[in-house]
Each structure stands twice: as C-alpha cells, then as structure tokens.
Design an enzyme around this catalytic site. Structure first.
Site, PDB file in Angstrom:
ATOM      1  N   GLU A   1       7.097  -8.618  16.353  1.00 24.23           N
ATOM      2  CA  GLU A   1       6.596  -8.736  17.721  1.00 24.23           C
ATOM      3  C   GLU A   1       6.688 -10.170  17.936  1.00 24.23           C
ATOM      4  O   GLU A   1       7.096 -10.799  18.953  1.00 24.23           O
ATOM      5  CB  GLU A   1       5.278  -8.137  17.709  1.00 24.23           C
ATOM      6  CG  GLU A   1       4.857  -7.925  19.323  1.00 24.23           C
ATOM      7  CD  GLU A   1       3.537  -7.433  19.417  1.00 24.23           C
ATOM      8  OE1 GLU A   1       3.004  -6.968  18.611  1.00 24.23           O
ATOM      9  OE2 GLU A   1       2.855  -7.506  20.480  1.00 24.23           O
TER      10      GLU A   1
ATOM     11  N   ARG B   1       1.060  -1.221   0.006  1.00 24.31           N
ATOM     12  CA  ARG B   1      -0.061   0.044  -0.065  1.00 24.31           C
ATOM     13  C   ARG B   1       0.691   1.171  -0.063  1.00 24.31           C
ATOM     14  O   ARG B   1       0.322   2.205  -0.637  1.00 24.31           O
ATOM     15  CB  ARG B   1      -0.838  -0.070   1.136  1.00 24.31           C
ATOM     16  CG  ARG B   1      -1.986  -1.058   1.004  1.00 24.31           C
ATOM     17  CD  ARG B   1      -2.934  -1.099   2.392  1.00 24.31           C
ATOM     18  NE  ARG B   1      -2.419  -1.317   3.385  1.00 24.31           N
ATOM     19  CZ  ARG B   1      -2.148  -2.430   3.949  1.00 24.31           C
ATOM     20  NH1 ARG B   1      -2.650  -3.680   3.375  1.00 24.31           N
ATOM     21  NH2 ARG B   1      -1.359  -2.817   5.017  1.00 24.31           N
TER      22      ARG B   1
END
Ligand code: AMP
Length: 176
Positions: A101, A64
């Site tokens: 993460e 994007r």
C-alpha cells in the site's frame, strides 16, 4: 472435540489495535498457537478445506506462515518449501519485488524449491491485502510450479485480498 470446532477458539485470536502502525488491527495468533487443541483444530481444518486441491507440496510464507505450513505438511504427508525475506536463503534463488500500500517489499525462494509442474499449495496465517500471497504465487509460477490454491487461517475479507490471487482458489478457516 471435532476438527470443525475452531470457532470455539476464536477468542484465542487476540486483536491488537494500532500494531505495527496506527490504524491496523493486528490479528495475533500466538494465544492460539499456545493452546494444543486449538492448534490441532486449526491444522485439521486447513487440511480439510484444502484436501480437494490435491497439492504435491506446501509452500510457507515467512514467518508465521512457516508454522502452519510445516504442521499442515506433516499432517498431510507432504513436503514444505519456504518463501523468505531477502538475504536468508543460502543457495541459488529467485526473487520478486512487489508493491505494498505504501512502499514495496521483496521475497525470495530457492530456485529448486518447486519443481516444474508440481502442484503447490500456498499457506500463510493471514490474508490481508493479498500482496504477499500474490507475489508468492508469481514466484512459484516463475519456476514452473502450478499454484493449485492458497489457504489461510484468517482472511480479512474487507481488504479484498483474494483479487490479488486472480483465478487461484482461495480458502480460509476464519473470515473477518
Ligand atoms: P498482505 O500482503 O497485505 O496480504 O499481508 C499479509 C502478511 O502480513 C501476512 O504474512 C500476515 O501475517 C501479515 N498481516 C497483514 N495484516 C495483518 C493483520 N491485520 N494482522 C496480522 N497479520 C497481518
């Protein structure tokens, strides 16, 4: 409509709960992309908030980020270079693995996508944890580029992603 009225289009950023994983509130920008005045306002505002950085080149992050990077580059008469997911770029390239993460990810860039000393502006749609933007900046610096800033349509401030960019100026149009 002025270029400073993107707030008027905030309703075109769709919140999708639990995508792509449970617990993530996904900021879906596709309704905004479909709206001509809103898209124009978004690009105009990205241009406004990054004008003082005097970049020579825009670097967009797949996928994007490409949309905003290309439109901004066109609007400001700059070129655009691509940071891509692994295996997509055909020519000589540099790559970087970076920690997420949970797990890790990899990005690649053509070795000649940024010239040594070139002033580069990193663009993506969303700044979340900052892992992707931080890795992109590191890749640009690895080939000798000067990262003069990183800009985003949306910054998820509560995730503190700016920290991953160190001293690099971070700009965002909409903050959550
Ligand atoms: P990060 O590396 O955590 O800053 O994540 C940045 C990348 O993941 C960007 O390319 C975003 O498009 C995407 N991303 C992360 N979190 C979200 C979210 N909540 N909504 C939409 N996109 C996201």
């Amino acid at each position: 409509m002025t270029s400073s009225s993107l707030q008027a289009y905030e309703h075109l950023i769709r919140n999708v709960p639990d995508f792509p994983k449970p617990g993530i509130l996904f900021k879906d920008i596709t309704p905004l992309l479909q709206n001509g005045p809103a898209l124009r306002a978004a690009i105009d505002q990205l241009a406004e908030i990054t004008n003082d950085l005097n970049a020579d080149l825009v670097v967009g992050v797949e996928s994007r980020g490409f949309l905003f990077a290309a439109a901004l580059a066109y609007a400001t008469r700059r070129g655009v270079s691509l940071v891509r997911k692994p295996g997509k770029l055909p020519a000589d390239k540099v790559r970087l693995d970076y920690a997420l993460e949970y797990g890790s990810d990899t990005i690649e860039m053509h070795s000649d996508a940024v010239q040594p000393g070139q002033r580069v502006l990193v663009i993506d749609d969303v700044l979340a944890t900052g892992g992707t933007a931080g890795a992109t900046a590191a890749l640009i610096q690895q080939v000798g580029g000067l990262v003069v800033g990183a800009a985003f349509l949306i910054e998820l401030e509560f995730l503190g992603g700016r920290v991953r960019l160190g001293d690099i100026p971070v700009r965002s149009v909409l903050k959550y």
